[in-house]
Motif scaffolding. Structure first.
Motif, PDB file in Angstrom:
ATOM      1  N   VAL A  55       0.842  -1.212   0.000  1.00 30.04           N
ATOM      2  CA  VAL A  55       0.000   0.000   0.000  1.00 30.04           C
ATOM      3  C   VAL A  55       0.868   1.250   0.000  1.00 30.04           C
ATOM      4  N   SER A  56       1.944   1.263   0.790  1.00 29.82           N
ATOM      5  CA  SER A  56       2.822   2.434   0.821  1.00 29.82           C
ATOM      6  C   SER A  56       3.494   2.658  -0.536  1.00 29.82           C
ATOM      7  N   ASN A  57       3.859   1.569  -1.241  1.00 32.08           N
ATOM      8  CA  ASN A  57       4.411   1.721  -2.588  1.00 32.08           C
ATOM      9  C   ASN A  57       3.391   2.325  -3.540  1.00 32.08           C
ATOM     10  N   CYS A  58       2.132   1.882  -3.418  1.00 29.49           N
ATOM     11  CA  CYS A  58       1.076   2.431  -4.286  1.00 29.49           C
ATOM     12  C   CYS A  58       0.858   3.914  -4.007  1.00 29.49           C
ATOM     13  N   VAL A  59       0.837   4.288  -2.732  1.00 26.42           N
ATOM     14  CA  VAL A  59       0.650   5.700  -2.372  1.00 26.42           C
ATOM     15  C   VAL A  59       1.802   6.540  -2.896  1.00 26.42           C
ATOM     16  N   GLN A  60       3.019   6.032  -2.754  1.00 26.34           N
ATOM     17  CA  GLN A  60       4.195   6.766  -3.235  1.00 26.34           C
ATOM     18  C   GLN A  60       4.146   6.982  -4.750  1.00 26.34           C
ATOM     19  N   LYS A  61       3.750   5.944  -5.513  1.00 24.09           N
ATOM     20  CA  LYS A  61       3.668   6.079  -6.967  1.00 24.09           C
ATOM     21  C   LYS A  61       2.550   7.012  -7.396  1.00 24.09           C
ATOM     22  N   GLN A  62       1.551   7.230  -6.510  1.00 24.16           N
ATOM     23  CA  GLN A  62       0.452   8.127  -6.856  1.00 24.16           C
ATOM     24  C   GLN A  62       0.789   9.584  -6.577  1.00 24.16           C
ATOM     25  N   ILE A  63       1.323   9.890  -5.401  1.00 23.13           N
ATOM     26  CA  ILE A  63       1.514  11.293  -5.032  1.00 23.13           C
ATOM     27  C   ILE A  63       2.926  11.799  -5.306  1.00 23.13           C
ATOM     28  N   ASP A  64       3.901  10.914  -5.395  1.00 22.39           N
ATOM     29  CA  ASP A  64       5.279  11.351  -5.641  1.00 22.39           C
ATOM     30  C   ASP A  64       6.026  10.262  -6.422  1.00 22.39           C
ATOM     31  N   PRO A  65       5.654  10.048  -7.694  1.00 24.15           N
ATOM     32  CA  PRO A  65       6.200   8.902  -8.446  1.00 24.15           C
ATOM     33  C   PRO A  65       7.708   8.951  -8.635  1.00 24.15           C
ATOM     34  N   TYR A  66       8.300  10.138  -8.668  1.00 21.53           N
ATOM     35  CA  TYR A  66       9.741  10.253  -8.910  1.00 21.53           C
ATOM     36  C   TYR A  66      10.527  10.534  -7.633  1.00 21.53           C
ATOM     37  N   GLU A  67       9.856  10.489  -6.473  1.00 18.99           N
ATOM     38  CA  GLU A  67      10.492  10.695  -5.168  1.00 18.99           C
ATOM     39  C   GLU A  67      11.258  12.017  -5.127  1.00 18.99           C
ATOM     40  N   GLU A  68      10.598  13.062  -5.614  1.00 23.98           N
ATOM     41  CA  GLU A  68      11.228  14.392  -5.638  1.00 23.98           C
ATOM     42  C   GLU A  68      10.678  15.302  -4.549  1.00 23.98           C
ATOM     43  N   GLU A  69       9.408  15.129  -4.171  1.00 18.68           N
ATOM     44  CA  GLU A  69       8.797  16.033  -3.194  1.00 18.68           C
ATOM     45  C   GLU A  69       9.082  15.610  -1.754  1.00 18.68           C
ATOM     46  N   TYR A  70       9.000  14.291  -1.491  1.00 24.17           N
ATOM     47  CA  TYR A  70       9.219  13.808  -0.119  1.00 24.17           C
ATOM     48  C   TYR A  70      10.241  12.659  -0.119  1.00 24.17           C
ATOM     49  N   PRO A  71      11.429  12.896  -0.602  1.00 21.87           N
ATOM     50  CA  PRO A  71      12.398  11.782  -0.700  1.00 21.87           C
ATOM     51  C   PRO A  71      12.773  11.195   0.654  1.00 21.87           C
ATOM     52  N   ASP A  72      12.928  12.055   1.668  1.00 24.49           N
ATOM     53  CA  ASP A  72      13.316  11.549   2.992  1.00 24.49           C
ATOM     54  C   ASP A  72      12.227  10.670   3.599  1.00 24.49           C
ATOM     55  N   THR A  73      10.972  11.082   3.408  1.00 22.81           N
ATOM     56  CA  THR A  73       9.854  10.294   3.956  1.00 22.81           C
ATOM     57  C   THR A  73       9.816   8.903   3.345  1.00 22.81           C
ATOM     58  N   TRP A  74       9.960   8.846   2.023  1.00 17.15           N
ATOM     59  CA  TRP A  74       9.909   7.537   1.353  1.00 17.15           C
ATOM     60  C   TRP A  74      11.113   6.678   1.730  1.00 17.15           C
ATOM     61  N   TYR A  75      12.262   7.320   1.925  1.00 18.67           N
ATOM     62  CA  TYR A  75      13.455   6.551   2.311  1.00 18.67           C
ATOM     63  C   TYR A  75      13.277   5.946   3.701  1.00 18.67           C
TER      64      TYR A  75
END
Length: 366
Positions: A76-96
């Motif tokens: 689910v977290s992967n799906c959310v990440q691909k929806q709101i920040d697909p390139y990990e540019e806005e919240y890179p630290d959060t996704w990491y």
């Protein structure tokens, strides 16, 4: 023993050979003949301290359900990440941080499983190998190692969700059904492909010249200039070759906007009286009959209980070698029966020879 009898040696020598034939394999671990070497029955052997306790804790249904929730949460977290920040540019630290937390959990779960089943009971399970592969792909991302083009392998993280199939019976049943249906589905698929190829060949002859020169004459005799959005005559684009025609037939089969863009153009062109017969028969044969045959094969294997010898039981899930060992035991039993029959026949011959020798000795003594 048989050679001793055939070459006229005395019966006691043959009897000694018979005893050696039966007893020597037992002394060597139960092997009967060097052409049959059944593997040992191998329940999990605890070679590490508290290994059994660790394994039983890992196999607990509550623990497995919790691990399933972790896998689903990661998905689910992967799906959310691909929806709101697909390139990990806005919240890179959060996704990491999230990815690191999930990875740590999966590494701990893998170590737990390895400790409880080390070594062969772990290695021989394809699901465990899949777990190792997926977790290993996540370690470089935790360490922020640039893998270059191999970084694309991170996409395989989404396949973690397939690990749910080994933990829940309902999901596992789907995989078992698909496995049992492979040959039936392949057979029905081959028939469907053959029928589609027949229709594709026919459509090349019927429709490839429709709209030739970019001119389209409808059933009322009115001539129109008509080209596809790609600037091609529609007959050549959709039916110009076998490959194009086959792709168009596939488009018709799945209902992908074919009626307006393909079917009606062929049906309302001057001389297009055969088009409706072509499309109607194709849809009935392929879309209604053959596709439902494939569905029926899947449903039949899902509803029909598996044969006892092939059913997936709990012991098969605990030890993936169990079904293989059962086959070896069955083969050993058949081989043992055959050899015992041979030994019984040889024993009868030896007994006859012993009786003949005793009779000869008595006559000689008398």
């Amino acid at each position: 023993a048989q050679a001793a009898v055939q070459h006229g040696h005395n019966g006691r020598l043959a009897l000694d050979a018979l005893r050696w034939t039966v007893c020597q394999p037992l002394a060597n671990g139960g092997q009967v003949g060097k052409d049959h070497r059944p593997g040992p029955l191998s329940p999990p052997i605890d070679r590490i301290p508290e290994q059994k306790v660790v394994r039983e804790m890992y196999d607990n249904k509550r623990v497995q359900s919790f691990i399933g929730l972790i896998i689903m949460g990661n998905f689910v977290s992967n799906c959310v990440q691909k929806q709101i920040d697909p390139y990990e540019e806005e919240y890179p630290d959060t996704w990491y941080v999230l990815e690191t937390i999930w990875n740590i959990m999966f590494v701990f779960e893998l170590i737990w499983n390895v400790y409880g089943r080390w070594f062969w009971n772990f290695i021989l399970s394809s699901w465990n190998i899949f777990d190792v592969f997926v977790v290993a792909l996540s370690i470089p991302s935790m360490a922020k190692i640039d893998l270059g083009p191999a970084q694309m392998l991170r996409m395989l993280r989404a396949f973690r969700v397939f690990r749910l199939f080994k933990r829940f019976d309902a999901l596992r049943k789907i995989l078992v059904t698909i496995e049992r249906s492979v040959m039936g589905v392949i057979s029905a698929g081959v028939v469907t492909c053959l029928v589609m190829c027949i229709y594709a060949n026919i459509s090349v002859d019927l429709f490839s010249k429709d709209g030739k020169g970019g001119l389209y004459t409808n059933v009322n005799g009115r001539e129109l200039v008509f080209l596809t959005p790609r600037g091609l005559q529609f007959g050549d684009e959709y039916f110009g070759t076998l490959g194009r025609s086959l792709y168009t037939c596939f488009q018709v089969l799945i209902g992908d906007s074919w009626a307006e863009m393909v079917g009606r153009l062929n049906s309302f062109i001057t001389g297009g009286n055969m088009a409706w017969i072509f499309y109607l028969s194709f849809q009935v044969i392929c879309g209604v009959v053959l596709i439902n045959v494939i569905v029926a094969v899947l449903l039949d294997n899902m509803v029909e209980p598996a044969a006892p010898c092939c059913s997936l039981k709990e012991e098969d899930l605990i030890d993936p070698r169990f079904s293989t060992l059962k086959k070896k035991v069955s083969a050993f039993d058949a081989e043992f029966g055959r050899r015992m029959d041979e030994l019984t026949s040889m024993a009868v011959q030896i007994q006859k020879q012993l009786l003949a020798e005793d009779a000869a000795e008595r006559i000689f003594t008398a």
